[in-house]
Design a protein around this motif. Structure first.
Motif, mmCIF file in Angstrom:
data_model
loop_
_atom_site.group_PDB
_atom_site.id
_atom_site.type_symbol
_atom_site.label_atom_id
_atom_site.label_comp_id
_atom_site.label_asym_id
_atom_site.label_seq_id
_atom_site.Cartn_x
_atom_site.Cartn_y
_atom_site.Cartn_z
ATOM 1 N N LYS A 175 0.980 -1.354 -0.019
ATOM 2 C CA LYS A 175 0.041 0.023 0.162
ATOM 3 C C LYS A 175 1.056 1.259 -0.133
ATOM 4 O O LYS A 175 2.066 1.191 0.597
ATOM 5 C CB LYS A 175 -0.869 0.190 1.258
ATOM 6 N N ILE A 176 0.454 2.354 -0.484
ATOM 7 C CA ILE A 176 1.047 3.509 -0.655
ATOM 8 C C ILE A 176 1.145 4.264 0.623
ATOM 9 O O ILE A 176 -0.040 4.680 1.291
ATOM 10 C CB ILE A 176 0.780 4.351 -1.886
ATOM 11 N N ILE A 177 2.355 4.524 1.147
ATOM 12 C CA ILE A 177 2.301 5.170 2.204
ATOM 13 C C ILE A 177 2.797 6.646 2.028
ATOM 14 O O ILE A 177 2.694 7.604 2.870
ATOM 15 C CB ILE A 177 3.202 4.544 3.321
ATOM 16 N N GLU A 178 3.551 6.975 0.912
ATOM 17 C CA GLU A 178 3.982 8.341 0.675
ATOM 18 C C GLU A 178 3.769 8.661 -0.821
ATOM 19 O O GLU A 178 4.007 7.833 -1.668
ATOM 20 C CB GLU A 178 5.272 8.844 1.124
ATOM 21 N N PHE A 179 3.200 9.648 -1.137
ATOM 22 C CA PHE A 179 2.927 10.056 -2.710
ATOM 23 C C PHE A 179 3.499 11.709 -2.733
ATOM 24 O O PHE A 179 2.812 12.555 -2.023
ATOM 25 C CB PHE A 179 1.638 9.868 -3.047
ATOM 26 N N LYS A 180 4.616 11.736 -3.360
ATOM 27 C CA LYS A 180 5.049 13.079 -3.778
ATOM 28 C C LYS A 180 5.011 13.316 -4.945
ATOM 29 O O LYS A 180 5.364 12.580 -5.850
ATOM 30 C CB LYS A 180 6.607 13.245 -2.947
ATOM 31 N N VAL A 181 4.649 14.556 -5.357
ATOM 32 C CA VAL A 181 4.697 15.195 -6.779
ATOM 33 C C VAL A 181 5.336 16.203 -6.968
ATOM 34 O O VAL A 181 5.432 17.179 -6.060
ATOM 35 C CB VAL A 181 3.051 15.530 -6.953
ATOM 36 N N MET A 182 6.340 16.352 -7.899
ATOM 37 C CA MET A 182 6.941 17.566 -8.361
ATOM 38 C C MET A 182 6.672 17.925 -9.777
ATOM 39 O O MET A 182 6.550 16.748 -10.672
ATOM 40 C CB MET A 182 8.497 17.107 -8.083
ATOM 41 N N ILE A 183 6.748 19.103 -10.122
ATOM 42 C CA ILE A 183 6.013 19.627 -11.462
ATOM 43 C C ILE A 183 6.991 20.668 -11.876
ATOM 44 O O ILE A 183 7.401 21.543 -11.055
ATOM 45 C CB ILE A 183 4.631 20.056 -11.496
ATOM 46 N N ARG A 184 7.210 20.646 -13.151
ATOM 47 C CA ARG A 184 7.928 21.749 -13.855
ATOM 48 C C ARG A 184 7.353 22.243 -15.280
ATOM 49 O O ARG A 184 6.516 21.076 -15.561
ATOM 50 C CB ARG A 184 9.586 21.389 -14.056
ATOM 51 N N PRO A 185 7.523 23.096 -16.090
ATOM 52 C CA PRO A 185 8.162 24.282 -15.711
ATOM 53 C C PRO A 185 7.265 25.179 -14.727
ATOM 54 O O PRO A 185 6.213 24.616 -14.312
ATOM 55 C CB PRO A 185 8.574 24.785 -17.032
ATOM 56 N N LEU A 186 7.708 26.333 -14.612
ATOM 57 C CA LEU A 186 7.038 27.319 -13.635
ATOM 58 C C LEU A 186 5.650 27.546 -14.238
ATOM 59 O O LEU A 186 4.554 27.525 -13.358
ATOM 60 C CB LEU A 186 7.897 28.445 -13.639
ATOM 61 N N GLN A 187 5.408 27.629 -15.641
ATOM 62 C CA GLN A 187 3.861 27.863 -16.111
ATOM 63 C C GLN A 187 3.235 26.755 -15.635
ATOM 64 O O GLN A 187 1.850 26.948 -15.460
ATOM 65 C CB GLN A 187 3.964 28.249 -17.556
ATOM 66 N N ALA A 188 3.692 25.560 -15.679
ATOM 67 C CA ALA A 188 2.873 24.521 -15.454
ATOM 68 C C ALA A 188 2.492 24.499 -13.995
ATOM 69 O O ALA A 188 1.466 24.139 -13.716
ATOM 70 C CB ALA A 188 3.738 23.160 -15.750
#
Length: 182
Positions: free
Chosen positions: A151-164
């Motif tokens: 089971k998922i115990i941590e879900f981290k999201v990172m996004i780029r570029p700044l406009q996104a």
């Protein structure tokens, strides 16, 4: 000269012994981690099935009660299954193009979300994704950690570029408000 030769030979033998110990430890760790490795593979396979719609209602089964969601927008980690589910559903409705949860209407960017790369190691996975929102290219990474039960115990999201990041911030905020009102 002979002393130097003996010293060099002894040093090389010592380094080879250390390498053998390290290789034995890696092999032992791999055997010990086999169960966890299987769990992350199963967890990510189940995640992919959910993403493509083959696991309707299956999101709840993937998330552990103590899961932590780490947003690219919100500074404070969101702790607990219910908050994680809310953020993941909102992300599916915006980034994933699934539309508002509970409505049968897909979002404008439906069909544009795709995972492009995947790395699995131990109990962790990194899934790189691409999509488009409001005509802007969005590139990001989901970093997922699972427990021994898969089971998922941590879900981290990172996004780029700044406009996104700005587009995702606006869309996620609107989606979360819409979900609260429903």
């Amino acid at each position: 000269m002979v002393f130097l030769f003996i010293f060099v030979v002894a040093e090389l033998r010592a380094r080879a012994a250390v390498r053998c110990i390290i290789l034995r430890n890696i092999a032992a760790d791999t055997q010990l981690c086999g169960r966890v490795w299987d769990m992350i593979e199963k967890c990510i396979a189940d995640w992919h099935e959910y993403i493509i719609g083959k696991r309707p209602g299956g999101l709840e089964a993937l998330i552990a009660d103590e899961c932590v969601f780490i947003s690219p927008i919100v500074f404070k980690p969101q702790v607990g299954k219910e908050l994680t589910l809310a953020y993941l559903r909102a992300a599916g409705g915006t980034l994933g193009g699934q539309g508002t949860p509970g409505e049968d209407k897909p979002a404008e960017n439906s069909g544009k979300f795709k995972y492009t790369k995947e790395i699995l190691a131990g109990s962790h996975a990194m899934l790189e994704f691409e999509t488009e929102m409001d005509g802007k290219y969005v590139n990001g990474v989901d970093i997922i950690t699972c427990n021994d039960e898969g089971k998922i115990i941590e879900f981290k999201v990172m996004i780029r570029p700044l406009q996104a990041v700005s587009a995702v911030h606006a869309a996620m905020g609107a989606m979360l408000e819409k979900m609260k009102a429903a």
